[in-house]
Scaffold this active site. Structure first.
Site, PDB file in Angstrom:
ATOM      1  N   ASN A   6      40.315 -23.845  33.129  1.00 26.08           N
ATOM      2  CA  ASN A   6      38.997 -24.472  33.051  1.00 26.08           C
ATOM      3  C   ASN A   6      38.768 -25.286  34.325  1.00 26.08           C
ATOM      4  O   ASN A   6      39.399 -26.321  34.528  1.00 26.08           O
ATOM      5  CB  ASN A   6      38.953 -25.385  31.810  1.00 26.08           C
ATOM      6  CG  ASN A   6      37.650 -26.135  31.690  1.00 26.08           C
ATOM      7  OD1 ASN A   6      36.671 -25.839  32.373  1.00 26.08           O
ATOM      8  ND2 ASN A   6      37.631 -27.135  30.820  1.00 26.08           N
ATOM      9  N   PHE A   7      37.856 -24.804  35.173  1.00 30.47           N
ATOM     10  CA  PHE A   7      37.603 -25.491  36.448  1.00 30.47           C
ATOM     11  C   PHE A   7      36.782 -26.766  36.262  1.00 30.47           C
ATOM     12  O   PHE A   7      36.666 -27.561  37.187  1.00 30.47           O
ATOM     13  CB  PHE A   7      36.855 -24.562  37.409  1.00 30.47           C
ATOM     14  CG  PHE A   7      37.706 -23.495  38.063  1.00 30.47           C
ATOM     15  CD1 PHE A   7      39.029 -23.317  37.709  1.00 30.47           C
ATOM     16  CD2 PHE A   7      37.170 -22.675  39.056  1.00 30.47           C
ATOM     17  CE1 PHE A   7      39.812 -22.335  38.317  1.00 30.47           C
ATOM     18  CE2 PHE A   7      37.938 -21.698  39.679  1.00 30.47           C
ATOM     19  CZ  PHE A   7      39.254 -21.523  39.309  1.00 30.47           C
ATOM     20  N   LYS A   8      36.165 -26.923  35.100  1.00 33.33           N
ATOM     21  CA  LYS A   8      35.264 -28.069  34.864  1.00 33.33           C
ATOM     22  C   LYS A   8      34.229 -28.138  35.998  1.00 33.33           C
ATOM     23  O   LYS A   8      33.642 -27.117  36.341  1.00 33.33           O
ATOM     24  CB  LYS A   8      36.060 -29.369  34.731  1.00 33.33           C
ATOM     25  CG  LYS A   8      37.205 -29.250  33.722  1.00 33.33           C
ATOM     26  CD  LYS A   8      37.777 -30.580  33.348  1.00 33.33           C
ATOM     27  CE  LYS A   8      39.046 -30.392  32.538  1.00 33.33           C
ATOM     28  NZ  LYS A   8      39.482 -31.602  31.865  1.00 33.33           N
ATOM     29  N   HIS A  87      34.478 -27.839  23.727  1.00 33.06           N
ATOM     30  CA  HIS A  87      35.401 -28.600  24.593  1.00 33.06           C
ATOM     31  C   HIS A  87      35.171 -30.096  24.389  1.00 33.06           C
ATOM     32  O   HIS A  87      34.038 -30.546  24.210  1.00 33.06           O
ATOM     33  CB  HIS A  87      35.192 -28.225  26.063  1.00 33.06           C
ATOM     34  CG  HIS A  87      36.266 -28.777  26.949  1.00 33.06           C
ATOM     35  ND1 HIS A  87      36.221 -30.074  27.413  1.00 33.06           N
ATOM     36  CD2 HIS A  87      37.422 -28.246  27.404  1.00 33.06           C
ATOM     37  CE1 HIS A  87      37.310 -30.300  28.142  1.00 33.06           C
ATOM     38  NE2 HIS A  87      38.054 -29.201  28.152  1.00 33.06           N
ATOM     39  N   GLU A  89      35.078 -32.575  26.336  1.00 29.81           N
ATOM     40  CA  GLU A  89      34.145 -33.270  27.237  1.00 29.81           C
ATOM     41  C   GLU A  89      32.698 -33.014  26.811  1.00 29.81           C
ATOM     42  O   GLU A  89      31.830 -33.875  26.979  1.00 29.81           O
ATOM     43  CB  GLU A  89      34.403 -32.841  28.689  1.00 29.81           C
ATOM     44  CG  GLU A  89      35.650 -33.534  29.230  1.00 29.81           C
ATOM     45  CD  GLU A  89      36.423 -32.764  30.273  1.00 29.81           C
ATOM     46  OE1 GLU A  89      35.889 -31.796  30.838  1.00 29.81           O
ATOM     47  OE2 GLU A  89      37.596 -33.120  30.504  1.00 29.81           O
ATOM     48  N   GLU A 156      43.361 -29.040  21.580  1.00 30.73           N
ATOM     49  CA  GLU A 156      43.388 -29.917  22.745  1.00 30.73           C
ATOM     50  C   GLU A 156      43.168 -31.361  22.303  1.00 30.73           C
ATOM     51  O   GLU A 156      42.011 -31.805  22.143  1.00 30.73           O
ATOM     52  CB  GLU A 156      42.263 -29.530  23.713  1.00 30.73           C
ATOM     53  CG  GLU A 156      42.358 -28.119  24.237  1.00 30.73           C
ATOM     54  CD  GLU A 156      41.640 -28.004  25.570  1.00 30.73           C
ATOM     55  OE1 GLU A 156      42.312 -27.746  26.577  1.00 30.73           O
ATOM     56  OE2 GLU A 156      40.416 -28.200  25.619  1.00 30.73           O
ATOM     57  N   GLY A 162      43.203 -34.348  30.741  1.00 32.73           N
ATOM     58  CA  GLY A 162      42.933 -34.966  32.030  1.00 32.73           C
ATOM     59  C   GLY A 162      43.625 -36.310  32.226  1.00 32.73           C
ATOM     60  O   GLY A 162      43.321 -37.037  33.166  1.00 32.73           O
ATOM     61  N   SER A 192      46.830 -31.706  29.655  1.00 38.37           N
ATOM     62  CA  SER A 192      47.829 -32.095  30.662  1.00 38.37           C
ATOM     63  C   SER A 192      49.014 -31.127  30.741  1.00 38.37           C
ATOM     64  O   SER A 192      50.151 -31.547  30.956  1.00 38.37           O
ATOM     65  CB  SER A 192      48.298 -33.538  30.434  1.00 38.37           C
ATOM     66  OG  SER A 192      47.206 -34.421  30.649  1.00 38.37           O
TER      67      SER A 192
HETATM   68  C1  PEP Z   1      40.877 -28.956  29.629  1.00 35.17           C
HETATM   69  O1  PEP Z   1      39.933 -29.305  30.329  1.00 35.17           O
HETATM   70  O2  PEP Z   1      40.689 -28.144  28.703  1.00 35.17           O
HETATM   71  C2  PEP Z   1      42.198 -29.507  29.898  1.00 35.17           C
HETATM   72  C3  PEP Z   1      43.174 -29.196  29.078  1.00 35.17           C
HETATM   73  O3  PEP Z   1      42.324 -30.324  30.982  1.00 35.17           O
HETATM   74  P1  PEP Z   1      43.698 -30.902  31.600  1.00 35.17           P
HETATM   75  O4  PEP Z   1      44.630 -29.723  31.731  1.00 35.17           O
HETATM   76  O5  PEP Z   1      43.307 -31.489  32.908  1.00 35.17           O
HETATM   77  O6  PEP Z   1      44.230 -31.892  30.649  1.00 35.17           O
END
Ligand code: PEP
Length: 230
Positions: A6-8, A87, A89, A156, A162, A192
């Site tokens: 996931n590039f966000k 997600h 976010e 998640e 993050g 993470s």
């Molecule tokens: C994500 O955005 O789905 C994610 C798991 O981010 P990160 O790996 O940075 O925790």
């Protein structure tokens, strides 16, 4: 194993193309893995033989008057049939409600999309224990058709995304085994994931792959992380 990145809000169109070219060369040596990349909307591309491109977000509409959103017409331009829904976010930063998430789920299911459906609890819920976590997850999946054939679930925990602080292997094993009892679809862990913990996490029973944010953004690091488990 399912490897989803996931590039966000990172990467441009140009850097995404460079990334995909590098990853493509590596991914065709990993016949047993499925690669998915979720670039920002401005960098959407068609999938290649080894890498499926998905949308981080889309509105449940073919086309119309939804300023700032993209719908199926824009995804069709790149033959995109994969979307992330729920997600953390989008839930917690952008305020997407359970209702909107369900509406998106039903719409993209109707369209036959592969749906990566993200679930997971915030820290204050985790601190109340496993039963509270599962009750929170039960709310997130209420009304969601878990029998949908093109569903991939990503657990998640919000506090792990993050932050650099992944859930422990014991936490992941425990929650995954509980989710597996209510949903038999592929189940990813996200939060993470990085080179230091990747190998251990993907070896956990009930982990069918990972959804990676930060550690996926540099293609050399991402490949090195994947190689660490080979
Ligand atoms: C994500 O955005 O789905 C994610 C798991 O981010 P990160 O790996 O940075 O925790």
């Amino acid at each position: 194993m399912i490897l989803a990145a996931n590039f966000k809000t990172n990467h441009t169109r140009k850097s995404t193309l460079e990334y995909l070219e590098t990853l493509d060369g590596f991914s065709n040596t990993c016949s047993e893995d499925s690669f998915y990349i979720f670039p920002p909307a401005t960098a959407l591309e068609s999938s290649s033989a080894h890498i499926t491109i998905g949308a981080q977000n889309a509105y449940p509409i073919e086309s119309g008057s939804c300023t700032g959103e993209i719908g199926v017409a824009q995804l069709n331009e790149f033959s995109i049939k994969t979307v992330l829904i729920g997600h953390s976010e989008r839930r917690h930063v952008l305020g997407e409600s359970l209702d909107l998430i369900k509406k998106k789920y039903d719409f993209f299911k109707e369209q036959g999309f592969t749906i990566f459906f993200c679930i997971g609890e915030p820290l204050e819920v985790k601190e109340q224990g496993v039963d509270a976590v599962m009750a929170y997850i039960a709310d997130q999946i209420e009304g969601i058709d878990l029998s949908y054939e093109n569903l991939i679930v990503a657990y998640e925990p919000v506090w792990a995304i993050g932050t650099g602080k992944s859930a422990t292997n014991e936490d992941i094993a425990q929650i995954h085994s509980k989710i597996k009892k209510i949903c038999d679809k592929p189940l990813l862990y996200g939060g993470s994931v990085k080179e230091a913990n990747f190998k251990d996490i993907v070896a956990i029973d009930g982990v069918d792959g990972v959804l990676v944010g930060t550690a996926s953004w540099d293609v050399a690091d991402y490949i090195s992380m994947i190689k660490s488990a080979k």
